[in-house]
Design an enzyme around this catalytic site. Structure first.
Site, PDB file in Angstrom:
ATOM      1  CE1 TYR A   1      -4.267   0.979  -0.226  1.00 10.49           C
ATOM      2  CE2 TYR A   1      -3.948   2.102   1.668  1.00 10.49           C
ATOM      3  CZ  TYR A   1      -4.787   1.988   0.465  1.00 10.49           C
ATOM      4  OH  TYR A   1      -5.957   2.809   0.492  1.00 10.49           O
TER       5      TYR A   1
ATOM      6  CE  LYS B   1      -7.753   5.421   1.153  1.00  9.55           C
ATOM      7  NZ  LYS B   1      -8.930   6.075   0.811  1.00  9.55           N
TER       8      LYS B   1
HETATM    9  P1  NAD Z   1     -13.123   3.150  -7.612  1.00  9.31           P
HETATM   10  O1  NAD Z   1     -11.965   3.083  -8.551  1.00  9.31           O
HETATM   11  O2  NAD Z   1     -14.420   2.610  -8.061  1.00  9.31           O
HETATM   12  O3  NAD Z   1     -13.189   4.720  -7.146  1.00  9.31           O
HETATM   13  C1  NAD Z   1     -12.383   5.538  -7.150  1.00  9.31           C
HETATM   14  C2  NAD Z   1     -12.821   7.024  -7.561  1.00  9.31           C
HETATM   15  O4  NAD Z   1     -12.035   7.805  -7.338  1.00  9.31           O
HETATM   16  C3  NAD Z   1     -13.245   6.881  -9.011  1.00  9.31           C
HETATM   17  O5  NAD Z   1     -14.585   7.246  -9.060  1.00  9.31           O
HETATM   18  C4  NAD Z   1     -12.408   7.957  -9.646  1.00  9.31           C
HETATM   19  O6  NAD Z   1     -12.950   8.496 -10.771  1.00  9.31           O
HETATM   20  C5  NAD Z   1     -12.215   8.783  -8.508  1.00  9.31           C
HETATM   21  N1  NAD Z   1     -11.081   9.860  -8.598  1.00  9.31           N
HETATM   22  C6  NAD Z   1      -9.860   9.604  -8.854  1.00  9.31           C
HETATM   23  N2  NAD Z   1      -9.157  10.793  -8.823  1.00  9.31           N
HETATM   24  C7  NAD Z   1     -10.043  11.628  -8.931  1.00  9.31           C
HETATM   25  C8  NAD Z   1     -10.063  13.124  -8.950  1.00  9.31           C
HETATM   26  N3  NAD Z   1      -8.698  13.814  -9.179  1.00  9.31           N
HETATM   27  N4  NAD Z   1     -11.110  13.814  -8.953  1.00  9.31           N
HETATM   28  C9  NAD Z   1     -12.215  13.229  -8.674  1.00  9.31           C
HETATM   29  N5  NAD Z   1     -12.464  11.935  -8.542  1.00  9.31           N
HETATM   30  C10 NAD Z   1     -11.436  11.162  -8.532  1.00  9.31           C
HETATM   31  O7  NAD Z   1     -12.635   2.480  -6.326  1.00  9.31           O
HETATM   32  P2  NAD Z   1     -13.319   2.211  -4.805  1.00  9.31           P
HETATM   33  O8  NAD Z   1     -12.597   1.076  -4.271  1.00  9.31           O
HETATM   34  O9  NAD Z   1     -14.425   2.272  -4.597  1.00  9.31           O
HETATM   35  O10 NAD Z   1     -12.805   3.608  -3.979  1.00  9.31           O
HETATM   36  C11 NAD Z   1     -13.434   4.402  -3.205  1.00  9.31           C
HETATM   37  C12 NAD Z   1     -12.710   4.670  -2.187  1.00  9.31           C
HETATM   38  O11 NAD Z   1     -12.775   3.639  -1.235  1.00  9.31           O
HETATM   39  C13 NAD Z   1     -11.207   5.294  -2.189  1.00  9.31           C
HETATM   40  O12 NAD Z   1     -10.860   6.369  -1.247  1.00  9.31           O
HETATM   41  C14 NAD Z   1     -10.713   4.205  -1.662  1.00  9.31           C
HETATM   42  O13 NAD Z   1      -9.292   4.236  -1.120  1.00  9.31           O
HETATM   43  C15 NAD Z   1     -11.480   3.720  -0.720  1.00  9.31           C
HETATM   44  N6  NAD Z   1     -11.318   2.129  -0.105  1.00  9.31           N
HETATM   45  C16 NAD Z   1     -11.448   1.084  -1.117  1.00  9.31           C
HETATM   46  C17 NAD Z   1     -11.312  -0.185  -0.379  1.00  9.31           C
HETATM   47  C18 NAD Z   1     -11.104  -1.228  -1.723  1.00  9.31           C
HETATM   48  O14 NAD Z   1     -10.458  -2.162  -1.127  1.00  9.31           O
HETATM   49  N7  NAD Z   1     -11.688  -1.216  -2.794  1.00  9.31           N
HETATM   50  C19 NAD Z   1     -10.798  -0.407   0.683  1.00  9.31           C
HETATM   51  C20 NAD Z   1     -10.911   0.530   1.732  1.00  9.31           C
HETATM   52  C21 NAD Z   1     -11.128   1.909   1.194  1.00  9.31           C
END
Ligand code: NAD
Length: 253
Positions: A152, A159
């Site tokens: 990570y 984060k």
């Molecule tokens: P995802 O790829 O579906 O979503 C990520 C989003 O970030 C996308 O919609 C993308 O367009 C947006 N993004 C990136 N750069 C951007 C910018 N400059 N301006 C506006 N939007 C922007 O993936 P996800 O897993 O649904 O991620 C959503 C959140 O959840 C993130 O913060 C991620 O770190 C967090 N998260 C994910 C996981 C996992 O395992 N998937 C676990 C814990 C937390």
């Protein structure tokens, strides 16, 4: 009556129907909320297509969370669809590939991760604040930043900054009756997750350590927790991180 009846929400981060934000938007609409989505640049068309899979097709407005013009005009452009906001979901994460190499990562890699994935929580909150005059709830998604995880790397550092940003937001927005909380989700197979080299290492950790078990293909538990925090059911909770990780955070091994 749903727990979000009458609430108006701004939801960022719907890219695909695997996105955690897609499921937050879906559950939120099912619970009675009116939703406005954001997307940016060349992902706008994808978000518009995917948004048609929601129970009600919401408007999608432009927001690159690193673009100051987009942020400065966010409230005004959101107001074309809703008069005010009761809640905002930050579901944004991005880091360049170089950021997933801790010792080799450059400042450019690290600063992009910090800007897009941590500072953006403050930027989004300030952008939406003019529409939250009656108070409200800001919710973001983190990946438990207490630990140094495999792979990570600078995203983990981002984060940690994100979690700290949430606490400062809670301090400064509390007097305005705006709450700021995070959901620390376990690993879920989304587009962002698949861009992390070695993501399957997390899947192995959760497979071995989650007392409740963990399904990497199920974003609903995290989405429901976000909806609960966006509702009136956590009226005295702010600066908090709710773990939706099958219990991994509480285990010694
Ligand atoms: P995802 O790829 O579906 O979503 C990520 C989003 O970030 C996308 O919609 C993308 O367009 C947006 N993004 C990136 N750069 C951007 C910018 N400059 N301006 C506006 N939007 C922007 O993936 P996800 O897993 O649904 O991620 C959503 C959140 O959840 C993130 O913060 C991620 O770190 C967090 N998260 C994910 C996981 C996992 O395992 N998937 C676990 C814990 C937390």
């Amino acid at each position: 009556m749903g727990i979000l009846e009458g609430k108006r929400l701004l939801i960022t981060g719907v890219l695909m129907d695997s996105s955690i934000a897609f499921h937050v938007a879906k559950v939120a609409q099912e619970e009675g909320a009116e939703v406005v989505l954001t997307s940016f640049g060349r992902t706008m068309k994808i978000t518009q297509t995917i948004s048609r899979r929601l129970p009600t097709t919401p408007p999608v407005i432009e927001l690159d969370v690193t673009n100051q013009d987009d942020l400065d005009t966010l409230a005004e452009r959101t107001k074309e669809h809703v008069d005010s906001l009761d809640g905002v979901l930050h579901s944004i994460g991005f880091a360049p590939q170089g950021a997933f190499d801790f010792l080799g990562g450059t400042w450019e890699d690290a600063s992009t991760a910090l800007h897009t994935s941590a500072y953006s929580l403050k930027a989004l909150a300030v952008g939406a604040l003019p529409l939250m005059q009656d108070g409200g709830s800001i919710v973001g998604l983190t990946f438990d930043a207490k630990f140094a995880w495999p792979v990570y790397d600078w995203m983990g550092v981002a984060k940690a900054a994100f979690e700290s940003t949430n606490r400062y937001l809670a301090r400064d927005l509390g007097p305005k009756r705006v709450r700021a909380n995070l959901v620390a989700a376990g690993p879920i197979r989304t587009t962002a997750a698949k861009s992390i080299p070695g993501f399957e290492q997390f899947e192995r950790v959760w497979g071995a350590r989650a007392p409740l078990g963990w399904d990497v293909n199920d974003p609903i538990p995290a989405a429901r927790a976000c909806v609960a925090l966006l509702s009136d059911w956590f009226p005295a909770t702010t600066g908090e991180i709710v773990h939706v990780d099958g219990g991994v955070h509480a285990m010694g091994q």
